[in-house]
Write a protein that holds these residues in place. Structure first.
Motif, PDB file in Angstrom:
ATOM      1  N   HIS A  25       0.594 -43.481 -18.762  1.00  0.00           N
ATOM      2  CA  HIS A  25       0.707 -44.700 -17.953  1.00  0.00           C
ATOM      3  C   HIS A  25       2.135 -44.918 -17.425  1.00  0.00           C
ATOM      4  O   HIS A  25       2.345 -45.719 -16.519  1.00  0.00           O
ATOM      5  N   GLU A  68       9.740 -42.281 -14.385  1.00  0.00           N
ATOM      6  CA  GLU A  68       9.320 -42.370 -15.786  1.00  0.00           C
ATOM      7  C   GLU A  68       8.828 -40.999 -16.240  1.00  0.00           C
ATOM      8  O   GLU A  68       8.354 -40.184 -15.447  1.00  0.00           O
ATOM      9  N   ASP A 111       4.261 -43.443 -15.404  1.00  0.00           N
ATOM     10  CA  ASP A 111       4.303 -42.377 -14.404  1.00  0.00           C
ATOM     11  C   ASP A 111       4.820 -42.897 -13.067  1.00  0.00           C
ATOM     12  O   ASP A 111       4.374 -42.474 -12.022  1.00  0.00           O
ATOM     13  N   ARG A 112       5.766 -43.839 -13.144  1.00  0.00           N
ATOM     14  CA  ARG A 112       6.211 -44.475 -11.904  1.00  0.00           C
ATOM     15  C   ARG A 112       7.555 -43.933 -11.414  1.00  0.00           C
ATOM     16  O   ARG A 112       8.406 -43.565 -12.226  1.00  0.00           O
ATOM     17  N   LEU A 113       7.680 -43.910 -10.113  1.00  0.00           N
ATOM     18  CA  LEU A 113       8.958 -43.568  -9.495  1.00  0.00           C
ATOM     19  C   LEU A 113       9.844 -44.800  -9.545  1.00  0.00           C
ATOM     20  O   LEU A 113       9.394 -45.908  -9.241  1.00  0.00           O
ATOM     21  N   LEU A 114      11.089 -44.619  -9.919  1.00  0.00           N
ATOM     22  CA  LEU A 114      11.973 -45.764 -10.052  1.00  0.00           C
ATOM     23  C   LEU A 114      12.968 -45.861  -8.898  1.00  0.00           C
ATOM     24  O   LEU A 114      13.294 -46.943  -8.446  1.00  0.00           O
ATOM     25  N   ILE A 141       5.318 -39.093 -15.393  1.00  0.00           N
ATOM     26  CA  ILE A 141       4.910 -38.663 -14.045  1.00  0.00           C
ATOM     27  C   ILE A 141       4.713 -37.145 -14.051  1.00  0.00           C
ATOM     28  O   ILE A 141       5.441 -36.410 -14.716  1.00  0.00           O
TER      29      ILE A 141
END
Lengths: 432, 240
Positions: free
Chosen positions: A65, A82, A67-70, A85
């Motif tokens: 969960h 994260e 798995d986000r681009l920051l 990803i």
């Protein structure tokens, strides 16, 4: 306490089954759990060949969960994301913007955190190094010390890059990405008669190739003919199709690899690879050869044994004939045999250094295991280094002899995880 | 489209945000954890280029004027309002503590009702309101009945809205959702397979414009028909 469920894990190579527990936090207040008592280990996509993200009675913290681009800076080419990803997701984002990761292992579902924890290599380690060479900083969570950030030179960074998840949970990282001219590459194959010829060509071309390795049919120990496969990214724009995106699920199948079928399999693979000579293919297809290859792992039935060893250049010519002798003596038939070149210093307990790496896949049976035990001794005597993230039966003794910086890593690990809360099947087997 | 998603940081809410951002909708994301909210917003901005406005807010302790100000200052008018936030409690199988009971009813019903009430003036002439209900509201049973009651109340409220503001709103839909693979169901032994949050988000977006109470997955409607008609003498013996 992490919400959890009992889970039975199977390593991707199909050799290790273990009963543990799985948690999959989906928000930070759940991830940042302060429970210091239960043994835990971070888990990306669970695609390491060995059981690195699972352990008996160990709670695996699934990061899917997260798995986000920051952030992404097109000027500096620095992406922050994260750890959960996947490489495929990163590439989908980066390619249309003219960038790609410099180092990518063979499946698009492999996570960023997994790449850092295993300090993986890509398609040309001579030019590109290993994954840690491109990481600028990482955020590490430990229930005891909380969230901490480390860059190159810090204990957090040095022990966590290639630390196999034993220092804490990698939460996010900043990575320098590479500009890429196009989204397709041309593959060129050069036939070679032997490992030595391949080694020579690899040494001549590796410094400038976008992708280079060799494949060999080693089903007869005294014959090692094959191809050097070289890829060059073309200045061709367009869309890079992800034609094969199927998840790689660890599953055992009916054993179909044996002394009769292995030559057939290699002949079929030779035919397939020959058809690609001169072909222009989308980058994802070239970068992720294991995508859509789940059946390959199942053909082994009870699992495959992969052994990857880095041998100093000056010992290579004497080394591989001895391996051939062992293959004959034990009656073992490798399925896949491949060479890549590496350059640079050893880094902690990562699979890195200077030399030529030989990768072989074997059927997981008694003969295969006995052969590899003999090969461990040869590796140690030759100054070779086995890749611990690939070989599920590599023992503590051989690993210890091959890792001169092991003590330093253990000291760093003790500083970051003093109670040894982070553990896995792999760490137990290797005495980490 | 200008959409507001209540409970946007995980599960169905996050999937909805991703789905709508791909359509370059302007999104107001409401969540109660700043870390998750900022990260989800950054991710959507980077991947889609959509305009994302994160608003930190706990539905249970809603501050209506501040929220309305934040929304008026960002998207201005609302074209779609998704109420997804929800909580359950593992102890919801008997007498709950007052705190837990309060939390469930606040997050699942009182908060959303207050929120919709406050945001209605900002809803455009063709606004859609979409509510995440639950199959727990079909018929009370010995587990999750506070949760089921709160979801039933929200559904009742939503259908009241439909009746009252039918001419002003384009649609009001309530989805009685079956088991979804989210943190709420993680680790539970479920009698039926769970659906992905992405599938729920897809259906909610595709069906924008339809009003009424819907089941997802659709086969729950058959099960619901059976459950509501089952005589009490048999129903009471079903496993809680």
């Amino acid at each position: 306490m992490y919400p959890r469920k009992p889970a039975q894990f199977l390593s991707i190579d199909g050799t290790t089954i273990v009963d543990g527990c799985l948690a999959e936090p989906d928000r930070y207040r759940v991830l940042y759990d302060r429970d210091e008592t239960n043994p835990i280990i971070g888990r990306g996509s669970g695609l390491s060949y060995v059981a690195a993200s699972m352990g008996k009675d160990v709670l695996s913290i699934g990061m899917r969960h997260f798995d986000r681009l920051l952030s992404f800076d097109t000027e500096t080419g620095i992406v922050e994301a994260e750890a959960g990803i996947s490489l495929g997701a990163l590439l989908r984002f980066l390619l249309p913007r003219g960038f790609m990761l410099a180092v990518m292992p063979g499946h698009p579902n492999i996570s960023l955190g997994g790449c850092i924890a295993a300090d993986v290599h890509g398609k040309n380690p001579v030019r590109d190094g290993t994954f840690r060479d491109h990481v600028l900083s990482l955020d590490l969570w430990h229930p005891r010390s909380g969230l901490r950030r480390g860059g190159p030179g810090s204990v957090i960074f040095d022990a966590s890059c290639g630390g196999y998840g034993l220092t804490g949970i990698i939460v996010s990282a900043r990575v320098r990405v590479r500009r890429v001219e196009g989204v397709k590459a041309r593959l060129n194959l050069t036939p070679v008669k032997s490992f030595d010829e391949a080694h020579e060509i690899l040494q001549q071309r590796a410094a400038s190739a976008d992708l280079i390795y060799s494949w060999h049919d080693w089903t007869k120990p005294n014959r090692t003919s094959g191809f050097v496969v070289e890829g060059a990214v073309l200045e061709e724009q367009g869309t890079a199709a992800f034609t094969r995106t199927a998840a790689l699920q660890p599953r055992r199948g009916f054993p179909l690899m044996n002394r009769v079928t292995i030559p057939l399999f290699n002949a079929a693979y030779r035919f397939k690879i020959l058809r690609q000579n001169g072909a222009v293919l989308p980058l994802p297809e070239i970068l992720f050869p294991l995508a859509g290859m789940g059946f390959y792992f199942r053909l082994y039935g009870n699992g495959l044994l992969e052994h990857q060893v880095l041998v100093p250049h000056d010992r290579w010519s004497a080394y591989w004939p001895k391996v051939a002798g062992l293959l004959s003596a034990y009656g073992v038939h490798p399925v896949v045999s491949s060479l890549k070149l590496f350059a640079g210093p050893r880094k902690g307990i990562s699979f890195a250094g200077d030399g030529v790496s030989l990768t072989i896949n074997l059927v997981n049976d008694r003969r295969g295991r006995e052969f590899l035990e003999a090969l461990d001794l040869l590796d140690c005597d030759t100054g070779g280094v086995a890749n611990p993230i690939k070989d599920s039966r590599l023992g503590k003794q051989a690993f210890g002899r091959q890792a001169p910086m092991l003590m330093q890593f253990m000291e760093q690990r003790a500083a970051l995880d003093p109670n040894g809360q982070f553990r896995s099947c792999m760490s137990e087997r290797l005495g980490l | 489209m200008r959409a507001v998603i209540i409970g946007a940081t995980a599960g169905v809410g996050r999937s909805l945000a991703e789905r709508l951002a791909r359509q370059t909708a302007d999104l107001v994301l409401i969540g109660r954890d700043a870390r998750d909210l900022e990260v989800v917003a950054d991710d959507l901005r980077l991947r889609s280029g959509a305009k994302i406005y994160p608003v930190l807010l706990d539905v249970a302790g809603m501050q209506s004027p501040q929220l309305c100000e934040a929304i008026a200052a960002s998207v201005g008018v609302i074209d779609a309002l998704f109420v997804i936030a929800g909580v359950t409690d593992p102890d919801d199988r008997g007498l709950l503590s007052e705190t837990a009971l309060d939390r469930i009813t606040q997050v699942n019903f009182v908060g959303p009702a207050k929120l919709i009430n406050a945001l209605l003036p900002l809803c455009g002439p063709a606004c859609h309101i979409v509510i995440a209900g639950s199959v727990a509201a079909i018929r009370p049973r010995g587990v999750n009945f506070v949760y089921g009651a709160s979801k039933a109340a929200l559904e009742f409220y939503a259908m009241g809205l439909r009746h009252a503001f039918g001419s002003r709103l384009d649609s009001v839909a309530c989805y009685r959702l079956g088991y979804i693979s989210t943190a709420m169901t993680f680790g539970q032994q479920l009698p039926f397979p769970a659906t992905s949050p992405e599938a729920v988000a897809d259906v909610m977006v595709k069906n924008l414009g339809r009003s009424g109470v819907f089941y997802f997955p659709g086969w729950w409607s058959l099960l619901a028909m059976l459950l509501v008609r089952l005589p009490w003498s048999l129903y009471k013996n079903l496993r809680a």
